[in-house]
Design a protein around this motif. Sequence first.
Motif, mmCIF file in Angstrom:
data_model
loop_
_atom_site.group_PDB
_atom_site.id
_atom_site.type_symbol
_atom_site.label_atom_id
_atom_site.label_comp_id
_atom_site.label_asym_id
_atom_site.label_seq_id
_atom_site.Cartn_x
_atom_site.Cartn_y
_atom_site.Cartn_z
ATOM 1 N N GLY A 1 0.333 -5.155 -7.122
ATOM 2 C CA GLY A 1 0.863 -6.010 -7.969
ATOM 3 C C GLY A 1 0.752 -7.577 -7.560
ATOM 4 N N PRO A 2 1.363 -8.599 -8.381
ATOM 5 C CA PRO A 2 1.056 -9.828 -8.064
ATOM 6 C C PRO A 2 1.794 -10.259 -6.891
ATOM 7 C CG PRO A 2 2.427 -9.805 -10.104
ATOM 8 C CD PRO A 2 1.940 -8.219 -9.831
ATOM 9 N N ASP A 3 3.150 -9.549 -6.505
ATOM 10 C CA ASP A 3 4.088 -10.274 -5.562
ATOM 11 C C ASP A 3 4.318 -9.010 -4.391
ATOM 12 O OD1 ASP A 3 4.384 -12.660 -6.315
ATOM 13 O OD2 ASP A 3 5.387 -11.943 -8.194
ATOM 14 N N VAL B 1 3.334 -1.464 -12.091
ATOM 15 C CA VAL B 1 3.023 -0.482 -13.232
ATOM 16 C C VAL B 1 1.969 0.244 -12.509
ATOM 17 C CG1 VAL B 1 2.122 -0.114 -15.489
ATOM 18 C CG2 VAL B 1 3.855 -2.110 -15.030
ATOM 19 N N PRO B 2 2.011 1.537 -12.030
ATOM 20 C CA PRO B 2 1.074 2.112 -11.158
ATOM 21 C C PRO B 2 -0.150 2.641 -11.916
ATOM 22 C CG PRO B 2 3.253 3.085 -10.968
ATOM 23 C CD PRO B 2 3.727 2.039 -11.855
ATOM 24 N N LEU B 3 -0.077 2.914 -13.112
ATOM 25 C CA LEU B 3 -1.358 3.334 -13.945
ATOM 26 C C LEU B 3 -2.222 2.177 -13.935
ATOM 27 C CD1 LEU B 3 -0.178 5.288 -16.503
ATOM 28 C CD2 LEU B 3 -1.367 6.181 -14.454
ATOM 29 N N ALA B 4 -1.906 0.991 -14.137
ATOM 30 C CA ALA B 4 -2.666 -0.206 -14.231
ATOM 31 C C ALA B 4 -3.105 -0.636 -13.252
ATOM 32 C CB ALA B 4 -1.944 -1.318 -14.919
ATOM 33 N N ALA B 5 -2.687 -0.322 -11.939
ATOM 34 C CA ALA B 5 -2.942 -1.108 -10.558
ATOM 35 C C ALA B 5 -3.146 -0.070 -9.531
ATOM 36 C CB ALA B 5 -1.864 -2.094 -10.338
ATOM 37 N N SER B 6 -3.119 1.149 -9.661
ATOM 38 C CA SER B 6 -3.246 1.991 -8.569
ATOM 39 C C SER B 6 -4.808 2.384 -8.234
ATOM 40 C CB SER B 6 -2.367 3.477 -8.769
ATOM 41 O OG SER B 6 -3.092 4.072 -9.585
ATOM 42 N N SER B 7 -4.962 2.549 -6.692
ATOM 43 C CA SER B 7 -6.401 3.088 -6.219
ATOM 44 C C SER B 7 -6.402 4.231 -5.434
ATOM 45 C CB SER B 7 -7.129 1.870 -5.919
ATOM 46 O OG SER B 7 -6.763 1.346 -4.765
ATOM 47 N N ALA B 8 -7.014 5.056 -5.485
ATOM 48 C CA ALA B 8 -7.069 6.069 -4.322
ATOM 49 C C ALA B 8 -8.458 6.139 -3.696
ATOM 50 C CB ALA B 8 -6.801 7.424 -4.844
ATOM 51 N N SER B 9 -8.291 6.472 -2.121
ATOM 52 C CA SER B 9 -9.457 6.411 -1.434
ATOM 53 C C SER B 9 -9.666 7.870 -0.802
ATOM 54 C CB SER B 9 -9.202 5.601 -0.110
ATOM 55 O OG SER B 9 -8.415 6.124 0.708
ATOM 56 N N ASP B 10 -11.071 8.347 -0.347
ATOM 57 C CA ASP B 10 -11.085 9.456 0.144
ATOM 58 C C ASP B 10 -10.281 9.730 1.394
ATOM 59 O OD1 ASP B 10 -13.075 9.716 -1.884
ATOM 60 O OD2 ASP B 10 -14.833 8.821 -0.571
ATOM 61 N N THR B 11 -9.565 8.941 1.943
ATOM 62 C CA THR B 11 -9.007 9.151 3.130
ATOM 63 C C THR B 11 -7.477 9.789 2.712
ATOM 64 O OG1 THR B 11 -8.089 6.928 3.430
ATOM 65 C CG2 THR B 11 -10.183 7.406 4.480
ATOM 66 N N GLY B 12 -7.079 9.766 1.467
ATOM 67 C CA GLY B 12 -5.761 10.043 1.133
ATOM 68 C C GLY B 12 -4.759 8.880 0.891
ATOM 69 N N GLN B 13 -5.510 7.716 0.990
ATOM 70 C CA GLN B 13 -4.556 6.744 0.932
ATOM 71 C C GLN B 13 -4.598 6.065 -0.497
ATOM 72 O OE1 GLN B 13 -5.698 3.092 3.345
ATOM 73 N NE2 GLN B 13 -4.536 1.727 1.950
ATOM 74 N N ILE B 14 -3.448 5.732 -0.715
ATOM 75 C CA ILE B 14 -3.296 5.256 -2.446
ATOM 76 C C ILE B 14 -2.597 3.877 -2.211
ATOM 77 C CG2 ILE B 14 -2.010 5.820 -4.646
ATOM 78 C CD1 ILE B 14 -1.752 8.694 -3.705
ATOM 79 N N ASP B 15 -3.213 3.108 -3.009
ATOM 80 C CA ASP B 15 -2.767 1.566 -3.143
ATOM 81 C C ASP B 15 -2.179 1.212 -4.485
ATOM 82 O OD1 ASP B 15 -5.447 1.051 -1.057
ATOM 83 O OD2 ASP B 15 -3.142 0.916 -0.353
ATOM 84 N N VAL B 16 -0.886 0.916 -4.519
ATOM 85 C CA VAL B 16 -0.535 0.310 -5.915
ATOM 86 C C VAL B 16 -0.183 -1.030 -5.756
ATOM 87 C CG1 VAL B 16 1.289 0.604 -7.711
ATOM 88 C CG2 VAL B 16 0.693 2.516 -6.255
ATOM 89 N N GLY C 1 14.041 -17.603 -10.268
ATOM 90 C CA GLY C 1 13.654 -18.802 -10.247
ATOM 91 C C GLY C 1 12.301 -18.984 -9.763
ATOM 92 N N SER C 2 11.695 -18.247 -8.816
ATOM 93 C CA SER C 2 10.223 -18.369 -8.462
ATOM 94 C C SER C 2 9.478 -17.587 -9.229
ATOM 95 C CB SER C 2 10.054 -17.768 -6.679
ATOM 96 O OG SER C 2 10.079 -16.428 -6.919
ATOM 97 N N GLY C 3 9.868 -16.545 -10.274
ATOM 98 C CA GLY C 3 8.880 -15.938 -11.009
ATOM 99 C C GLY C 3 8.555 -14.891 -10.352
ATOM 100 N N ALA C 4 8.972 -14.489 -9.332
ATOM 101 C CA ALA C 4 8.538 -13.103 -8.608
ATOM 102 C C ALA C 4 8.720 -12.019 -9.462
ATOM 103 C CB ALA C 4 9.175 -13.037 -7.200
ATOM 104 N N ASP C 5 7.729 -10.986 -9.410
ATOM 105 C CA ASP C 5 7.505 -9.997 -10.297
ATOM 106 C C ASP C 5 8.072 -8.620 -8.872
ATOM 107 O OD1 ASP C 5 7.188 -7.703 -11.600
ATOM 108 O OD2 ASP C 5 5.086 -8.061 -12.216
ATOM 109 N N THR C 6 9.091 -7.988 -9.438
ATOM 110 C CA THR C 6 9.839 -6.699 -8.507
ATOM 111 C C THR C 6 9.513 -5.699 -8.918
ATOM 112 O OG1 THR C 6 11.657 -6.991 -9.835
ATOM 113 C CG2 THR C 6 11.530 -8.365 -7.615
ATOM 114 N N GLU C 7 8.462 -5.585 -9.920
ATOM 115 C CA GLU C 7 7.958 -4.188 -10.443
ATOM 116 C C GLU C 7 6.622 -3.974 -10.475
ATOM 117 O OE1 GLU C 7 9.306 -2.792 -14.101
ATOM 118 O OE2 GLU C 7 11.530 -3.080 -13.519
#
Length: 184
Positions: A101-103, A84-99, A76-82
């Motif tokens: 999404g909107p929610d 898509v890693p390739l479109a939204a991922s980033s990696a840092s030099d410290t070994g941290q990976i962020d994926v 009902g709120s339009g929340a996105d529960t998925e």
Amino acid sequence: MSSRNLHKLMAYVLARQVESGEYGAVSEQRLREALTDGPDLDDAERALLLLSPVARDDWDRVRREVLDDVREHWMGSGADTELVPLAASSASDTGQIDVNGPDFTVSLFQQDHEGTTWVILVQLGPNLRAGLYPMSTLRLIDDEGLEWARGRPDAQGELIATWHNDEVSLQERAKGHRLRLEPI
């Protein structure tokens, strides 16, 4: 014995139980309370779930109702529960990976500790947090059904888990697999 075989054995034993009524009952209101606002079931209530097929059926029914409430709110709120890693991922030099999404966001922190290869942080956004009860449990799985994390988000909407399997690279999986949050 593997945990899978132990689970099968336990399911077999519990399925053969006959309800005697001698162990008492837990009210539907109390079951709903344990699944929504708390507190958790106490030891006697958990024991009753092992001893009474009727109590287990009631627990399963109320649990499905509560999960449906969460899913309906999210839809009902339009929340996105998925994610898509390739479109939204980033990696840092410290070994941290962020994926991102909107929610919700998943951050992976590489560890050098023995037995722990990753710390997984799931940060829920307002749409997902608004639909949850304080006792709600979530799991993060990928599109092949591999469970990455499971637990109750804290008051800030954070769920933290550790990954102990160095044979499965979360870094590689984060690049090619969708991630999904679901209430359990």
